[in-house]
Design a protein around this motif. Structure first.
Motif, mmCIF file in Angstrom:
data_model
loop_
_atom_site.group_PDB
_atom_site.id
_atom_site.type_symbol
_atom_site.label_atom_id
_atom_site.label_comp_id
_atom_site.label_asym_id
_atom_site.label_seq_id
_atom_site.Cartn_x
_atom_site.Cartn_y
_atom_site.Cartn_z
ATOM 1 N N TRP A 118 58.253 92.119 -19.569
ATOM 2 C CA TRP A 118 59.018 91.253 -20.475
ATOM 3 C C TRP A 118 59.991 90.394 -19.663
ATOM 4 C CZ3 TRP A 118 61.763 93.514 -25.431
ATOM 5 C CH2 TRP A 118 62.304 92.464 -26.179
ATOM 6 N N ASP A 119 60.677 91.033 -18.722
ATOM 7 C CA ASP A 119 61.638 90.315 -17.881
ATOM 8 C C ASP A 119 60.928 89.247 -17.048
ATOM 9 O OD1 ASP A 119 64.277 89.914 -16.846
ATOM 10 O OD2 ASP A 119 63.663 90.960 -15.021
ATOM 11 N N ALA A 120 59.768 89.570 -16.515
ATOM 12 C CA ALA A 120 59.008 88.598 -15.719
ATOM 13 C C ALA A 120 58.601 87.395 -16.563
ATOM 14 C CB ALA A 120 57.772 89.273 -15.119
ATOM 15 N N GLN A 121 58.152 87.650 -17.794
ATOM 16 C CA GLN A 121 57.780 86.550 -18.667
ATOM 17 C C GLN A 121 58.990 85.671 -18.994
ATOM 18 O OE1 GLN A 121 54.700 85.482 -20.030
ATOM 19 N NE2 GLN A 121 56.004 83.784 -20.646
ATOM 20 N N ALA A 122 60.125 86.321 -19.265
ATOM 21 C CA ALA A 122 61.328 85.556 -19.598
ATOM 22 C C ALA A 122 61.808 84.724 -18.407
ATOM 23 C CB ALA A 122 62.434 86.517 -20.050
ATOM 24 N N ARG A 123 61.662 85.258 -17.192
ATOM 25 C CA ARG A 123 62.134 84.558 -15.999
ATOM 26 C C ARG A 123 61.164 83.470 -15.535
ATOM 27 N NH1 ARG A 123 66.076 87.218 -12.746
ATOM 28 N NH2 ARG A 123 66.855 89.144 -13.699
ATOM 29 N N LEU A 124 59.875 83.778 -15.594
ATOM 30 C CA LEU A 124 58.888 82.856 -15.028
ATOM 31 C C LEU A 124 58.306 81.898 -16.061
ATOM 32 C CD1 LEU A 124 56.874 85.289 -12.724
ATOM 33 C CD2 LEU A 124 58.766 83.785 -12.099
ATOM 34 N N GLY A 125 58.282 82.326 -17.324
ATOM 35 C CA GLY A 125 57.616 81.517 -18.339
ATOM 36 C C GLY A 125 56.109 81.592 -18.184
ATOM 37 N N SER A 126 55.425 80.710 -18.912
ATOM 38 C CA SER A 126 53.958 80.671 -18.852
ATOM 39 C C SER A 126 53.513 79.549 -17.918
ATOM 40 C CB SER A 126 53.396 80.439 -20.258
ATOM 41 O OG SER A 126 53.714 81.526 -21.111
ATOM 42 N N PRO A 127 52.370 79.714 -17.251
ATOM 43 C CA PRO A 127 51.445 80.848 -17.359
ATOM 44 C C PRO A 127 51.736 81.994 -16.386
ATOM 45 C CG PRO A 127 50.462 79.155 -16.015
ATOM 46 C CD PRO A 127 51.794 78.609 -16.449
ATOM 47 N N GLU A 128 52.707 81.798 -15.466
ATOM 48 C CA GLU A 128 52.917 82.809 -14.427
ATOM 49 C C GLU A 128 53.288 84.172 -15.005
ATOM 50 O OE1 GLU A 128 54.200 79.806 -14.432
ATOM 51 O OE2 GLU A 128 53.604 78.799 -12.570
ATOM 52 N N GLY A 129 54.166 84.180 -16.005
ATOM 53 C CA GLY A 129 54.612 85.443 -16.559
ATOM 54 C C GLY A 129 53.549 86.191 -17.340
ATOM 55 N N GLU A 130 52.530 85.473 -17.776
ATOM 56 C CA GLU A 130 51.493 86.107 -18.592
ATOM 57 C C GLU A 130 50.714 87.161 -17.814
ATOM 58 O OE1 GLU A 130 49.232 82.860 -20.134
ATOM 59 O OE2 GLU A 130 50.925 82.060 -21.297
ATOM 60 N N LEU A 131 50.644 86.986 -16.497
ATOM 61 C CA LEU A 131 49.936 87.977 -15.686
ATOM 62 C C LEU A 131 50.652 89.317 -15.740
ATOM 63 C CD1 LEU A 131 47.595 88.573 -13.792
ATOM 64 C CD2 LEU A 131 49.025 87.806 -11.880
ATOM 65 N N ALA A 132 51.992 89.291 -15.799
ATOM 66 C CA ALA A 132 52.743 90.539 -15.905
ATOM 67 C C ALA A 132 52.451 91.231 -17.240
ATOM 68 C CB ALA A 132 54.244 90.260 -15.770
ATOM 69 N N LEU A 133 52.303 90.430 -18.309
ATOM 70 C CA LEU A 133 51.932 91.016 -19.601
ATOM 71 C C LEU A 133 50.546 91.645 -19.522
ATOM 72 C CD1 LEU A 133 53.164 88.293 -22.136
ATOM 73 C CD2 LEU A 133 54.385 90.290 -21.254
ATOM 74 N N ALA A 134 49.639 90.961 -18.841
ATOM 75 C CA ALA A 134 48.291 91.513 -18.684
ATOM 76 C C ALA A 134 48.331 92.823 -17.901
ATOM 77 C CB ALA A 134 47.393 90.492 -17.983
ATOM 78 N N GLN A 135 49.162 92.866 -16.856
ATOM 79 C CA GLN A 135 49.297 94.097 -16.063
ATOM 80 C C GLN A 135 49.803 95.230 -16.945
ATOM 81 O OE1 GLN A 135 51.971 93.753 -12.745
ATOM 82 N NE2 GLN A 135 51.940 95.944 -12.295
ATOM 83 N N ALA A 136 50.793 94.934 -17.774
ATOM 84 C CA ALA A 136 51.359 95.963 -18.647
ATOM 85 C C ALA A 136 50.335 96.469 -19.652
ATOM 86 C CB ALA A 136 52.585 95.414 -19.371
ATOM 87 N N VAL A 137 49.573 95.555 -20.230
ATOM 88 C CA VAL A 137 48.572 95.934 -21.229
ATOM 89 C C VAL A 137 47.503 96.838 -20.607
ATOM 90 C CG1 VAL A 137 46.620 94.988 -22.533
ATOM 91 C CG2 VAL A 137 48.901 94.050 -22.862
ATOM 92 N N VAL A 138 47.052 96.485 -19.415
ATOM 93 C CA VAL A 138 46.040 97.300 -18.742
ATOM 94 C C VAL A 138 46.610 98.681 -18.407
ATOM 95 C CG1 VAL A 138 44.672 97.532 -16.627
ATOM 96 C CG2 VAL A 138 44.716 95.356 -17.844
ATOM 97 N N TYR A 139 47.860 98.729 -17.941
ATOM 98 C CA TYR A 139 48.484 100.014 -17.617
ATOM 99 C C TYR A 139 48.564 100.897 -18.859
ATOM 100 C CZ TYR A 139 51.675 103.398 -15.528
ATOM 101 O OH TYR A 139 52.230 104.555 -15.046
ATOM 102 N N LEU A 140 49.009 100.308 -19.972
ATOM 103 C CA LEU A 140 49.129 101.082 -21.206
ATOM 104 C C LEU A 140 47.777 101.608 -21.661
ATOM 105 C CD1 LEU A 140 51.613 98.985 -23.388
ATOM 106 C CD2 LEU A 140 52.107 100.929 -21.895
ATOM 107 N N ALA A 141 46.749 100.764 -21.573
ATOM 108 C CA ALA A 141 45.423 101.178 -22.029
ATOM 109 C C ALA A 141 44.887 102.333 -21.181
ATOM 110 C CB ALA A 141 44.464 99.996 -22.000
ATOM 111 N N CYS A 142 45.231 102.340 -19.894
ATOM 112 C CA CYS A 142 44.712 103.372 -18.992
ATOM 113 C C CYS A 142 45.596 104.617 -18.936
ATOM 114 C CB CYS A 142 44.569 102.794 -17.579
ATOM 115 S SG CYS A 142 43.380 101.436 -17.457
ATOM 116 N N ALA A 143 46.818 104.533 -19.441
ATOM 117 C CA ALA A 143 47.756 105.655 -19.349
ATOM 118 C C ALA A 143 47.366 106.777 -20.309
ATOM 119 C CB ALA A 143 49.167 105.163 -19.675
ATOM 120 N N PRO A 144 47.800 108.015 -20.005
ATOM 121 C CA PRO A 144 47.597 109.114 -20.973
ATOM 122 C C PRO A 144 48.348 108.797 -22.261
ATOM 123 C CG PRO A 144 49.113 109.773 -19.229
ATOM 124 C CD PRO A 144 48.522 108.467 -18.805
#
Length: 437
Positions: free
Chosen positions: A311-337
């Motif tokens: 969230w902080d990365a998206q707020a600081r970088l904006g789009s499209p750069e920050g969107e990759l951090a959101l993608a990283q978070a989504v993948v982590y959540l999907a793979c987490a227990p």
């Protein structure tokens, strides 16, 4: 030559009969209720619910034509109660003159407020008009129950690429209403690209086709539409995405359920779909943080921190750069227990907080900063956990006296919660021993 060349191609190509209508086979296939009603002219009020360009207005017109009924239309964006009453008066006069029924078609009916819906409800009830509404929003949320109960709802689906390709072919071949007399040349693969770019919307497909034909002629290519023209026409096209509407909540639901279901690929797809459709990335960041607590919880506490960082990365970088951090978070959540133990426990504790009301805090759990408070028993016999064996005051009670001790948090046997579960079981065994249970 067609005398109506000033009319848009999409309007000229509007189907005149069920045989010309393409798509919605689940409603208009042989023997389907809506087709039977249209063919037999069986009049009833109805609501057509579906995305733009799927045939809602066309079906309403076909309904009026096959039933030999007067067709009157109102736009819920522009019409007021006065316009509704005028349409009802006209319908009443029509019935007195020749006995014909009037179909009152209300486009974007979800824009009508309660007062406007109530204004024509009596005339639907007494048969003065047959109500046919068109909406892109869920009628359950947008229409009065009284109106919904008097109209049958038909759900129209976005057209698939095959149906859109058939509509494009039809327009290119039709010499009376379409582009057939212009001899347009358009390669099959380019027709398919236009169909895909239309994203389920027949009106958009025909608009793109017409713009491409006009652009090709303007650039001196005559009747040949080449790849460069198609690229120019479909550039910047947007997918169906209604901020705040039904599609919006369907897609965020799909993203959340894909994460919960441990499908990183599907989760990435829905994230990309929402970003591509114009969803605010910071809204997605907030929802992703919620997912971390609701569906992963203490099975992997790092998930929450990672999502906050995204969230902080998206707020600081904006789009499209920050969107990759959101993608990283989504993948982590999907793979987490996964664990919803904290989520469920908090809901249960909140329910008990409402149920039991303002119970007193037990005296031994209260602070005693003054002599009077000490004399009143505040903090009396409180057991300081750090002074107890193993740092745990076995058998101590922390709930209000009038309330039974309740177990809300049940850690799952996954991730870090495996260890939390084992620790809590050991501590509960110490409590039972200390209480002589």
């Amino acid at each position: 030559m067609n005398d109506d060349r000033h009319r848009p191609l999409a309007d000229r190509m509007r189907p005149r009969s069920l045989d010309e209508f393409i798509g919605q086979a689940h409603l208009l296939g042989p023997g389907k209720p809506l087709r039977v009603a249209l063919e037999q002219g069986r009049l009833h009020s109805m609501v057509f619910w579906g995305p733009p360009g799927t045939g809602k207005t066309t079906l309403a017109r076909l309904f009026a034509r096959t039933a030999n009924a007067e067709f009157r239309t109102l736009s819920a964006v522009l019409a007021g109660v006065k316009d509704i009453r005028a349409a009802v008066d006209a319908a009443r006069r029509q019935r007195e003159i020749d006995g014909r029924q009037t179909i009152l078609f209300v486009d974007e009916v979800h824009r009508f407020n309660k007062a406007q819906q109530d204004a024509f409800l009596p005339f639907v009830e007494d048969g003065t008009v047959l109500f046919v509404g068109a909406t892109t929003e869920n009628p359950s949320f947008e229409l009065n129950n009284a109106l919904l109960s008097r109209a049958r709802t038909y759900v129209l689906k976005a057209l698939d690429a095959g149906a859109l390709r058939a509509i494009i072919d039809q327009a290119l071949e039709d010499r009376e209403r379409g582009l057939g007399d212009r001899g347009i040349e358009l390669a099959p693969e380019l027709r398919d690209r236009i169909a895909r770019a239309a994203d389920g919307d027949a009106r958009r497909a025909l608009n793109l086709l017409e713009i491409a034909a006009d652009l090709a002629e303007a650039e001196g290519q005559g009747a040949r539409i080449d790849e460069a023209v198609v690229n120019e026409v479909i550039a910047g096209g947007v997918r169906r995405f209604d901020k705040g509407g039904e599609a919006f909540y369907d897609q965020i639901s799909a993203l959340h359920k894909s994460v919960r279901g441990s499908s990183p690929d599907a989760a990435l797809y829905w994230l990309a779909r929402m970003l591509d459709g114009g969803c605010d990335p910071l809204y997605l960041a907030r929802r992703i943080v919620r997912m971390a607590s609701e569906d992963i919880g203490n099975a992997d506490p790092r998930a929450l921190s990672l999502c906050l960082d995204a969230w902080d990365a998206q707020a600081r970088l904006g789009s499209p750069e920050g969107e990759l951090a959101l993608a990283q978070a989504v993948v982590y959540l999907a793979c987490a227990p996964k664990s919803n133990a904290v989520y469920s426990a908090f809901k249960a504790a909140s329910a008990d907080a409402r149920r039991y009301g303002s119970l007193e805090v037990p005296l031994h759990l209260r602070n005693a900063p003054t002599r009077l408070m000490k004399e009143l028993g505040y903090g009396h016999r409180y057991r300081y956990a750090h002074d107890e064996p193993g740092g745990y005051a076995a058998g101590e009670r922390y709930f209000p006296e009038e309330m039974p001790e309740t177990r809300y948090y049940e850690p799952v046997d996954r991730g870090l919660e495996q260890k939390i579960r084992a620790k809590l079981e050991r501590l509960r065994a110490l409590d039972r021993k200390a209480r002589g249970e």
